[in-house]
Motif scaffolding. Structure first.
Motif, PDB file in Angstrom:
ATOM      1  N   ILE A  34      -7.719  15.854   7.842  1.00  0.00           N
ATOM      2  CA  ILE A  34      -7.428  14.959   6.716  1.00  0.00           C
ATOM      3  C   ILE A  34      -8.071  13.599   6.965  1.00  0.00           C
ATOM      4  N   GLN A  35      -8.016  13.155   8.190  1.00  0.00           N
ATOM      5  CA  GLN A  35      -8.603  11.850   8.492  1.00  0.00           C
ATOM      6  C   GLN A  35     -10.113  11.859   8.305  1.00  0.00           C
TER       7      GLN A  35
ATOM      8  N   PHE B 196       1.531  14.742  -1.577  1.00  0.00           N
ATOM      9  CA  PHE B 196       2.698  13.931  -1.197  1.00  0.00           C
ATOM     10  C   PHE B 196       3.289  13.234  -2.425  1.00  0.00           C
TER      11      PHE B 196
HETATM   12  C1  LIG Z   1      -0.829  12.626   3.852  1.00  0.00           C
HETATM   13  O1  LIG Z   1      -0.485  11.734   2.794  1.00  0.00           O
HETATM   14  C2  LIG Z   1       0.657  10.974   3.051  1.00  0.00           C
HETATM   15  C3  LIG Z   1       0.963  10.204   1.782  1.00  0.00           C
HETATM   16  O2  LIG Z   1      -0.111   9.410   1.415  1.00  0.00           O
HETATM   17  C4  LIG Z   1       0.430  10.069   4.229  1.00  0.00           C
HETATM   18  O3  LIG Z   1       1.607   9.324   4.502  1.00  0.00           O
HETATM   19  C5  LIG Z   1       0.098  10.929   5.435  1.00  0.00           C
HETATM   20  O4  LIG Z   1      -0.229  10.106   6.524  1.00  0.00           O
HETATM   21  C6  LIG Z   1      -1.078  11.828   5.109  1.00  0.00           C
HETATM   22  N1  LIG Z   1      -1.283  12.718   6.209  1.00  0.00           N
HETATM   23  C7  LIG Z   1      -2.265  12.559   7.041  1.00  0.00           C
HETATM   24  C8  LIG Z   1      -2.310  13.530   8.159  1.00  0.00           C
HETATM   25  O5  LIG Z   1      -3.093  11.693   6.903  1.00  0.00           O
END
Ligand SMILES: *[C@@H]1O[C@H](CO)[C@@H](O)[C@H](O)[C@H]1NC(C)=O
Ligand SMILES: *[C@@H]1O[C@H](CO)[C@@H](O)[C@H](O)[C@H]1NC(C)=O
Ligand SMILES: *[C@@H]1O[C@H](CO)[C@@H](O)[C@H](O)[C@H]1NC(C)=O
Ligand SMILES: *[C@@H]1O[C@H](CO)[C@@H](O)[C@H](O)[C@H]1NC(C)=O
Ligand SMILES: *[C@@H]1O[C@H](CO)[C@@H](O)[C@H](O)[C@H]1NC(C)=O
Length: 771
Positions: A168-169, A182
């Motif tokens: 995701i990053q 989310f």
């Molecule tokens: C996924 O999205 C949520 C909400 O924006 C965020 O808090 C979370 O860090 C994200 N997950 C990753 C692994 O980046």
């Protein structure tokens, strides 16, 4: 019209989707209310740094030229998560970010920046090597009854969850989708539990899919956060759909309309598996009991008995078989090993083979889905979920993905059915989609080694959904349009259709899709519509579809016979299509047209700016005589002219009954003096239409989109088609050639820049016949 419509705007032809406040669309040529004008707000999704300047220009142009009022809705947001946009100063990989810079809010189509800086699209969006690690579960002899030892076992085993945060990053698409999921999970969290609604023949399918949509989002967020507020909220909903306040005690999941029970079962399976570690044994015991009672036991009876609701399991291709077998399989895999009743085991011995024999043959040898371009979503979602669950839980798809060697072409069908403004949405549009998406494109991209499917889908709004997080391979790089043919012809006798365009990335591009094919063999979701076409240009749809009638209308689905009530509903009968009508009579259900076509083979390059050569063209001709009762010959041809800037539609008809050329449009129509020209105005744009070499008496006229008074009445009233005008050419019986030229009024093009094509008989059409 609750059974057809609204969740995804382009399916909601019956819905009043666009607010009526926009004064620029308040005027109406037919005097009818015009609820469907687009409002042209753009939702921006992630703003890559390098594209900000271009984007500003694009938006400025679009919003300015269309005088949209609502640009406050075009809120810049970091939620798209382009790595360039979220503050990184542009490592080479992520700098390009997401390609599409916005979404058109009416049809939710991606908006691409207009730029020749192709480096933006050729660099990988993530480091190519950083795709998923290999699954350590590799059974030597896969067995549908042997599941991986760990949980989750469905769609996303733990090794994928472990890698997910890092991916995701790195990947701007995944980052954007994660944020959206989310956000969606949070929005669903505060909604009251789903309200039971039995929607006539459509059952509680909306309930089931909405439940599944919520469960997927909550389970996803729970697994990433391990925060039990998500599992607790899910549990409330899980109990709710099994409880007294939700429907009758008997057949609570409406196995009588088995899609409903199948989707509830799938959702229960997902919840069971993804919340496995947090739900107590007691909770899981309750879930299994409910699932077996309302879903799996009735499902098993389809194979062991002959309940009338089991019709979908015998000799039926199409979405039903995929969704029903898919739901039963996902749920059975989820509880396999814990289920002491043997139900899951028994089902798994049957569903896979049944889906291979039925679901898998819903795709013809050219990739076209047997029902409609909208039903493709339901069928492929069921097929992809079933395939993915089998793969992750047992290590094999058991041939479901390749028993039909042409199934892999179905992503092409989907891509080419999409025009710049929306889908070639012929036939029925299906119920609300909710948990149904086009994200099978990611799974198919990987499984069939067709990265273009993923590159196409990752730009779409419905990619922001849990399955994408695991089916998408972030190692995929490039742009789907790079090297993509502008034209594609689908030739299976059952579907026979053509897709031709001037660009894949320009929202204003010209797009023509036209079909012939059989009027039968589409699971009664088709219209009597050989010769039907749609035409997009200048960012709007000039010739369009009316969509589904109300699925609850009497006898809407009961028969596809020539005299069936279905063919008395305007939206389904030949009158309601953009084709030739003869003797005011429906087309023959036994139609077996033939087609012929050619293309200059023009491909787009890596740039989103495509300069089409003057001689770039495509044409498609169909002999549709067999579709008509009162004609000895009916041929229709369509071709692109003048470097894909104009369209010629030609009909050669020898008829014993009166002839009508019909086209449905949302435009305001003004007929020119003499009657051989018409000016169409829509969304601030203009399309000039003219009859060339007009035969005696050939003139344009217009009417409302409704049945002739002399037609036999359908069992219940038709739906209205507000804002739609039918452009008509009426001629008496006889031998006639009609040539209708469409000239979109492109900015920068004036009278002399348009060509007047020579008159060439359809049999003599060739690539160069109109140069
Ligand atoms: C996924 O999205 C949520 C909400 O924006 C965020 O808090 C979370 O860090 C994200 N997950 C990753 C692994 O980046
Ligand atoms: C999910 O969130 C996105 C972004 O906020 C929103 O556009 C979309 O409508 C939401 N989907 C649903 C089903 O609520
Ligand atoms: C008119 O516009 C609506 C909403 O955009 C669309 O669903 C429909 O297909 C259009 N109808 C025609 C005939 O183009
Ligand atoms: C036109 O349709 C009518 C009513 O179905 C039928 O009686 C008539 O024979 C048809 N005319 C021709 C020329 O086929
Ligand atoms: C087709 O073209 C040929 C050669 O140019 C010509 O002789 C013939 O008459 C044309 N056929 C028709 C039906 O126009």
């Amino acid at each position: 019209m609750a059974s057809n419509g609204g969740n995804y705007p382009y399916h909601g032809s019956d819905h009043d989707l666009a607010p009526k406040e926009s004064p620029s669309y308040a005027q109406g040529g037919t005097g009818a209310a015009r609820p469907r004008r687009r409002i042209n707000k753009l939702i921006m999704i992630g703003v890559p740094v390098l594209l900000v300047v271009i984007l500003a220009a694009v938006l400025g142009g679009v919003l300015g030229s269309r005088a949209a009022k609502k640009n406050s809705d075009a809120s810049s947001s970091s939620s798209g998560g382009a790595s360039g946009g979220s503050g990184s100063n542009g490592g080479s990989a992520g700098a390009a970010g997401r390609f599409a810079v916005a979404t058109d809010s009416e049809f939710m189509v991606p908006v691409y920046p207009s730029t020749t800086n192709t480096a933006l699209f050729t660099t990988p969006t993530v480091v190519a090597a950083n795709s998923w690690p290999t699954d350590s579960f590799k059974p030597a002899t896969p067995d549908v009854l042997t599941t991986r030892p760990d949980r989750p076992r469905l769609f996303a085993p733990q090794y994928k969850w472990d890698s997910l945060p890092a991916m995701i990053q790195k990947d701007p698409y995944m980052k954007g989708w994660n944020d959206t999921i989310f956000g969606n999970a949070t929005a669903y969290y505060s909604l009251p539990p789903i309200v039971y609604f039995m929607d006539g023949d459509s059952g509680i399918l909306d309930n089931a899919r909405e439940f599944k949509q919520r469960i997927k989002a909550w389970a996803y967020v729970y697994r990433l956060t391990k925060d039990t507020r998500w599992s607790e909220r899910a549990w409330v909903e899980i109990q709710h759909v099994a409880g007294d306040s939700f429907g009758p005690t008997a057949d609570k999941w409406n196995a009588a309309h088995f899609l409903d029970a199948a989707e509830f079962s799938a959702a229960y399976g997902i919840a069971y598996d993804w919340f496995y570690d947090v739900f107590t044994d007691d909770q899981k015991t309750q879930m299994r009991a409910t699932l077996i009672l309302y879903g799996l036991q009735p499902g098993l009876s389809v194979f062991t008995g002959t309940p009338t609701f089991g019709w979908w399991a015998t000799d039926v291709n199409g979405n039903w078989n995929c969704v029903c077998n898919g739901g039963l399989t996902v749920a059975s895999l989820a509880i396999l090993g814990d289920d002491t009743t043997g139900t899951a085991t028994s089902l798994l011995g049957r569903t896979v083979d049944n889906a291979k024999a039925n679901c898998a043959i819903s795709v013809s040898d050219d990739g076209t889905w047997s029902e409609t371009a909208n039903y493709w979503y339901f069928g492929t979602t069921g097929h992809a979920e079933m395939s993915s669950a089998l793969l992750t839980a047992t290590g094999s798809h058991y041939g479901l993905l390749d028993v039909n060697p042409n199934f892999q072409l179905t992503g092409l069908f989907h891509m080419y059915a999409y025009g710049p403004t929306s889908l070639f949405n012929y036939g029925d549009h299906g119920p609300n989609k909710f948990s149904t998406t086009a994200n099978c494109m990611f799974l198919y991209a990987d499984q069939y080694n067709r990265p273009n499917y993923a590159l196409f889908q990752r730009e779409q709004f419905d990619a922001a959904e849990p399955w994408s997080m695991f089916w998408y391979n972030p190692g995929t790089s490039g742009a789907f349009w790079d090297g993509a043919d502008l034209d594609f012809f689908f030739d299976n006798v059952n579907d026979q259709w053509a897709s031709m365009r001037s660009s894949w990335t320009d929202g204003n591009a010209l797009y023509v899709a036209i079909k012939a094919g059989q009027n039968r063999n589409h699971q009664t979701h088709n219209d009597l519509d050989a010769g039907d076409f749609v035409l997009d240009a200048l960012g709007t749809r000039w010739a369009g579809e009316l969509g589904s009638g109300d699925y609850r209308s009497t006898n809407y689905f009961s028969s596809g016979d020539q005299d069936a009530d279905r063919w008395k509903y305007y939206r389904k009968m030949t009158e309601g299509q953009n084709t030739i009508l003869i003797n005011q009579t429906n087309q023959n259900i036994l139609a077996a047209p033939t087609v012929r076509h050619d293309s200059s083979g023009t491909k787009q390059g890596s740039s989103t700016v495509l300069e089409v050569a003057k001689d770039s063209t495509a044409f498609w001709v169909s002999d549709m005589t067999s579709a008509y009762f009162s004609a000895t010959s009916v041929k229709r041809g369509i071709r692109l002219l003048n470097g894909r800037k104009q369209v010629l539609l030609q009909d050669e008809i020898d008829a014993t009954g009166a002839i009508q050329w019909r086209m449905h449009t949302n435009a305001t129509v003004t007929i020119g003096e003499g009657g051989t020209t018409a000016s169409l105005a829509l969304d601030g744009q203009t399309m000039q239409v003219s009859i060339l070499n007009a035969p005696t008496g050939a003139q344009f006229s217009t009417s409302e989109a409704k049945r002739f008074d002399t037609d036999p009445a359908p069992p219940v009233a038709d739906q209205e088609n507000p804002g739609v005008t039918v452009l008509i050419i009426s001629l008496p019986a006889g031998t006639v050639t009609l040539q209708v030229l469409f000239n979109p009024q492109w900015s920068g093009m004036s009278g002399g820049d348009f060509v007047t094509p020579p008159s060439v008989t359809l049999d003599n059409w060739s690539l160069r016949s109109h140069d």
